[in-house]
Design an enzyme around this catalytic site. Structure first.
Site, PDB file in Angstrom:
ATOM      1  N   LYS A   1      -4.574  -4.047   7.756  1.00  0.00           N
ATOM      2  CA  LYS A   1      -4.021  -3.378   6.545  1.00  0.00           C
ATOM      3  C   LYS A   1      -3.070  -2.182   6.970  1.00  0.00           C
ATOM      4  CE  LYS A   1      -5.728   0.851   4.405  1.00  0.00           C
ATOM      5  NZ  LYS A   1      -6.777   1.994   4.310  1.00  0.00           N
TER       6      LYS A   1
ATOM      7  N   CYS B   1      -8.717   8.241   1.351  1.00  0.00           N
ATOM      8  CA  CYS B   1     -10.012   8.762   1.610  1.00  0.00           C
ATOM      9  C   CYS B   1      -9.949  10.399   1.645  1.00  0.00           C
ATOM     10  CB  CYS B   1     -10.533   8.213   2.782  1.00  0.00           C
ATOM     11  SG  CYS B   1     -10.857   6.630   2.797  1.00  0.00           S
TER      12      CYS B   1
ATOM     13  N   ARG C   1      -4.266  16.205   4.623  1.00  0.00           N
ATOM     14  CA  ARG C   1      -3.005  15.344   5.180  1.00  0.00           C
ATOM     15  C   ARG C   1      -1.930  15.468   4.827  1.00  0.00           C
ATOM     16  NH1 ARG C   1      -6.726   9.784   4.088  1.00  0.00           N
ATOM     17  NH2 ARG C   1      -5.525   8.928   5.740  1.00  0.00           N
TER      18      ARG C   1
ATOM     19  N   ILE D   1       2.426  15.868   3.828  1.00  0.00           N
ATOM     20  CA  ILE D   1       3.343  15.123   4.168  1.00  0.00           C
ATOM     21  C   ILE D   1       4.674  15.913   4.605  1.00  0.00           C
ATOM     22  CG2 ILE D   1       2.670  12.921   2.722  1.00  0.00           C
ATOM     23  CD1 ILE D   1       4.706  14.005   0.620  1.00  0.00           C
TER      24      ILE D   1
ATOM     25  N   ASP E   1     -10.007   6.310  13.554  1.00  0.00           N
ATOM     26  CA  ASP E   1     -10.559   5.245  12.607  1.00  0.00           C
ATOM     27  C   ASP E   1     -12.021   4.763  13.192  1.00  0.00           C
ATOM     28  OD1 ASP E   1      -9.014   5.628  10.501  1.00  0.00           O
ATOM     29  OD2 ASP E   1      -7.859   3.807  10.694  1.00  0.00           O
TER      30      ASP E   1
ATOM     31  N   ARG F   1     -11.312  -1.287   0.134  1.00  0.00           N
ATOM     32  CA  ARG F   1      -9.826  -0.842   0.471  1.00  0.00           C
ATOM     33  C   ARG F   1      -9.236  -1.267   1.988  1.00  0.00           C
ATOM     34  NH1 ARG F   1      -9.658   4.386   1.606  1.00  0.00           N
ATOM     35  NH2 ARG F   1      -7.499   4.206   1.707  1.00  0.00           N
TER      36      ARG F   1
END
Length: 423
Positions: free
Chosen positions: A22, A116, A121, A123, A307, A399
């Site tokens: 993914k 999630c 997070r 940018i 992950d 997802r």
């Protein structure tokens, strides 16, 4: 409410094929906007995030055809510059459309990306790099407008942190910028290498793949290409951890074994037997009560991946000994701990660290997936519990996993879809 009924307490045996990643497919779909011809991606998994990316491409004026596991993308002559807000909020990876739109149209209007809720997070690394290449940035609330009316130019950019997302964004910007771009301190995750290989197959001039410094000489345009994304190392980790926790034996095919080394090392420390059967398959066996792995820290590749942290945590719930897993990437990685506790595990979270004291047995419970990987971890935990557990929040899992019930079902896992009100 869609729910999975998970019947636990059984060991897992069999063979599974690992699908494409993914985290490779999604940036490749965005990068197709840089190409003048048709891009054909093969072995594409049917994920909700892939469907969301397909909708984004279609909204921008691309023709997208999905037949079987082959995805063909033909950018239109006139590409839109705005990603609708509802599509941006559907997934984190929508931020990958920023650079391709800027290259193609000189303008990109996007919104705060979703995904999630793992913590901050930002940018900012993406935006600073684009600014160094000549982009102008204006933000108003959740809307972000980035313009480059005269195009982007090459630059020397040093990332203060090897961010996968920023590396991929700046790669996509640099391949069609004027002149040479030097990116230092880049991420070297397998999915980044996959994007480089894809761009090179379309005619991009990139050297230094696999190192922390990339040299990119901009081209006027890229051509269409055909490409097969790399195998999904986190799906492979999910299967490995499920077998480690439940016990049993499994053969994983279509793997990239080198990419799995950080996970394999940890599970071997815990007592699992794992052997390569050629460069693209792995065999694992486990007694079902592994040993604790004490102190484990996640970090950027080639260290242990963030992950996989909740997945290994789930495999350790019945371990003989203690396990402590600290995630250095996200502050809210272990939201699944509440579900672990409901299943009878002895766990606690302090800061970014999950502490696990192995118990002899787990019990069935009603639990809810808090996020993508945490949801998969709860599946692994429920498969170890005696009785029938019920898991909601499975949209998160869809997802990143094409059909986790079928994948683990090939090993004998008993997971069926039901509805909360049916039970």
């Amino acid at each position: 409410m869609d729910t999975w009924k998970i019947s636990g307490g059984e060991s897992l045996f069999g063979s599974v094929r690992i699908p494409s990643a993914k985290n490779s497919v999604l940036p490749l779909m965005a990068a197709s906007l840089l190409c003048s011809g048709t891009v054909t991606l093969t072995d594409v998994p049917n994920l909700s995030d892939v469907m969301a990316s397909r909708r984004i491409l279609q909204s921008l004026g691309c023709k997208v055809r999905w037949k079987g596991r082959t995805l063909s993308i033909t950018p239109g002559q006139q590409i839109g510059s705005t990603v609708p807000e509802e599509y941006m909020r559907a997934m984190r990876s929508s931020v990958f459309y920023l650079a391709p739109l800027l290259v193609r149209t000189g303008k990109a209007l996007i919104y705060t990306p979703g995904g999630c809720r793992l913590g901050a997070r930002p940018i900012d690394l993406h935006l600073k790099g684009l600014a160094d290449m000549g982009a102008e940035i204006r933000q108003s609330g959740n809307a972000l407008e980035v313009t480059a009316p005269t195009g982007l130019h090459g630059a020397q950019i040093s990332l203060r942190f090897p961010s996968v997302g920023a590396t991929e964004t700046l790669l996509m910007a640099a391949v069609c910028a004027r002149g040479e771009t030097i990116l230092r301190g880049v991420a070297i995750e397998p999915e980044v290498i996959d994007l480089i290989r894809f761009l090179q197959s379309a005619g991009a001039c990139i050297t230094g793949a696999g190192s922390r410094t990339l040299h990119i000489m901009g081209r006027d345009f890229l051509s269409g290409t055909q490409f097969r994304p790399c195998p999904d190392r986190i799906t492979a980790a999910t299967v490995l951890c499920a077998v480690a926790g439940c016990g049993g034996e499994a053969l994983l095919t279509n793997t990239c074994n080198d990419d799995l080394l950080p996970i394999v090392r940890v599970l071997r420390r815990a007592g699992c037997s794992i052997a390569a059967c050629g460069p693209h398959s792995l065999a694992i066996s486990s007694c079902g009560r592994v040993g604790g792995v004490e102190n484990l820290f996640t970090d950027v590749h080639p260290a242990f991946p963030t992950d996989a942290a909740p997945l290994v945590g789930a495999a350790m719930l019945r371990a003989q000994g203690e396990t402590a897993i600290t995630d250095t990437i996200f502050e809210n990685r272990f939201s699944c701990a509440e579900g672990f506790s409901a299943l009878g595990a002895s766990v606690s979270v302090s800061g970014r660290t999950l502490y696990v004291h192995g118990v002899p047995a787990l019990r069935a419970a009603r639990i809810c997936a808090p996020d993508l990987r945490g949801g998969a971890a709860l599946v692994i935990a429920a498969l170890q519990a005696e009785g029938e557990s019920y898991l909601t929040g499975i949209d998160h899992i869809a997802r990143g996993y094409e059909d986790l019930t079928s994948l683990l079902g090939k090993l004998g896992a008993r997971i069926v879809s039901t509805h909360w009100m049916d039970e």
